[in-house]
Scaffold this motif. Sequence first.
Motif, mmCIF file in Angstrom:
data_model
loop_
_atom_site.group_PDB
_atom_site.id
_atom_site.type_symbol
_atom_site.label_atom_id
_atom_site.label_comp_id
_atom_site.label_asym_id
_atom_site.label_seq_id
_atom_site.Cartn_x
_atom_site.Cartn_y
_atom_site.Cartn_z
ATOM 1 N N LEU A 182 0.817 -1.210 0.000
ATOM 2 C CA LEU A 182 0.000 0.000 0.000
ATOM 3 C C LEU A 182 0.852 1.262 0.000
ATOM 4 C CD1 LEU A 182 -2.898 -0.854 2.507
ATOM 5 C CD2 LEU A 182 -3.029 -0.680 0.018
ATOM 6 N N MET A 183 2.088 1.144 0.453
ATOM 7 C CA MET A 183 2.950 2.327 0.539
ATOM 8 C C MET A 183 3.522 2.747 -0.807
ATOM 9 S SD MET A 183 5.059 1.864 4.121
ATOM 10 C CE MET A 183 5.814 0.293 3.662
ATOM 11 N N ALA A 184 3.347 1.910 -1.834
ATOM 12 C CA ALA A 184 3.937 2.230 -3.137
ATOM 13 C C ALA A 184 3.464 3.582 -3.639
ATOM 14 C CB ALA A 184 3.606 1.137 -4.144
ATOM 15 N N GLY A 185 2.189 3.877 -3.446
ATOM 16 C CA GLY A 185 1.653 5.145 -3.927
ATOM 17 C C GLY A 185 2.115 6.355 -3.146
ATOM 18 N N LEU A 186 2.797 6.125 -2.012
ATOM 19 C CA LEU A 186 3.269 7.235 -1.189
ATOM 20 C C LEU A 186 4.658 7.701 -1.600
ATOM 21 C CD1 LEU A 186 2.112 5.961 2.339
ATOM 22 C CD2 LEU A 186 0.912 7.508 0.761
ATOM 23 N N ASP A 187 5.319 6.926 -2.460
ATOM 24 C CA ASP A 187 6.617 7.344 -2.970
ATOM 25 C C ASP A 187 6.484 8.721 -3.636
ATOM 26 O OD1 ASP A 187 9.483 6.562 -4.023
ATOM 27 O OD2 ASP A 187 8.346 7.276 -5.766
ATOM 28 N N THR A 188 7.390 9.635 -3.293
ATOM 29 C CA THR A 188 7.257 11.024 -3.741
ATOM 30 C C THR A 188 7.153 11.150 -5.253
ATOM 31 O OG1 THR A 188 8.474 11.799 -1.802
ATOM 32 C CG2 THR A 188 8.304 13.313 -3.669
ATOM 33 N N MET A 189 8.017 10.454 -5.975
ATOM 34 C CA MET A 189 7.992 10.564 -7.434
ATOM 35 C C MET A 189 6.726 9.927 -8.010
ATOM 36 S SD MET A 189 9.262 11.762 -10.112
ATOM 37 C CE MET A 189 10.844 12.334 -9.478
ATOM 38 N N LYS A 190 6.358 8.752 -7.496
ATOM 39 C CA LYS A 190 5.152 8.091 -8.000
ATOM 40 C C LYS A 190 3.919 8.931 -7.723
ATOM 41 C CE LYS A 190 6.806 3.321 -7.747
ATOM 42 N NZ LYS A 190 6.637 1.982 -7.118
ATOM 43 N N ARG A 191 3.878 9.546 -6.531
ATOM 44 C CA ARG A 191 2.727 10.393 -6.204
ATOM 45 C C ARG A 191 2.664 11.599 -7.136
ATOM 46 N NH1 ARG A 191 -0.927 11.954 -2.223
ATOM 47 N NH2 ARG A 191 -1.144 14.206 -1.989
ATOM 48 N N ARG A 192 3.814 12.207 -7.408
ATOM 49 C CA ARG A 192 3.834 13.373 -8.281
ATOM 50 C C ARG A 192 3.340 13.013 -9.690
ATOM 51 N NH1 ARG A 192 9.202 15.199 -7.803
ATOM 52 N NH2 ARG A 192 8.496 16.335 -5.952
#
Length: 343
Positions: A318-328
């Motif tokens: 679930l934390m994958a989407g919290l990665d700064t680049m992925k979120r951006r």
Amino acid sequence: MAPVFASADDYDFPAVLGPGRTLVIGSTTDIEIIRPVIEAFQSAYPTVAVRYREETTRVLYAQAEEACRQGAVRDDVVLSSAMDLQVKLVNDGCAVTLSRPGLNALPDYAQWRSQLFGLTYEPSVIVYNRTLISPREAPRDHFDLLDLLRDPERFRGRIGTYDIESSGLGYLFATLDDQRSSTWGRLIEGMGRNDVRLYCCTSEILDGVAEGRLLLGYNVLGSYAFARARENPDLAVVVPSDYALVLSRAAFVPADAANKADAAAFLEFTQTQAGRRILNEQALLFSPLDGREHMFREAGIEDAESRSIRPVALRPALMAGLDTMKRRLFLKQWRDSLGIGAD
């Protein structure tokens, strides 16, 4: 006993047999939804006073992260619908390990490390106003919704969903839709063509649909929608037949909690027979243990076995989407599809 209002978003429930110990709960759940759970807990534990702090998902996360980092005492229970943010806090070492029979009995997807526990069973749903959309044309799945979005003259400015930049729950639902469905890209493009309205909170979407300012709300948290539909017969709730994500409101006891014993007792109480009855029949949050059939009954669904229900597991993925680049990048795709500005 009725709560005493401590501040705009804090509610004090005095001990039934006071004065007694105080349990502080930091949560994103609306007070009117969680109230019967707290009152039932206090009936079982009459010497425990409860202070309930209601926050948005991102504010609660920031507070819990700061308290964890500083070793400060703030909440005894942290309860949030933003499962990804809860997993991150536990992954960062912010929770204690609990071994309680009632919590150990939860399904595997609803517990992680014996530190994080999913206490509810809440589908993401579509809501619509019965006086403005007939049952014959109401969407029953995501493909039906796509078909409706082809009529921009009718739906322009009258569809609501979460602002995923401000809503932790909205962001979680959006990233999971993107990962698990073939319709996500087309849906947000269709919403963009229809000038979708974005909201921080479930209650604002439900207000808009109930009052007729919106025709339809997408990816709305089912527990709140069912509760509102009980009060307003014009509000219809659809659990999509092709697939429905099911969220478990996740809770942990912070490592520096002042009242760990009552915190653990509260988490376990929610899954007792008395606690599950409140979740399933009154709060409409439903229990992961036996809430599925109650949820289908509330939705008026008879062909439950044919439905694709997808509980979201409490796992590091679930934390994958919290990665700064992925979120951006994800937010850029969102803005571009909706036509709401540059990164």
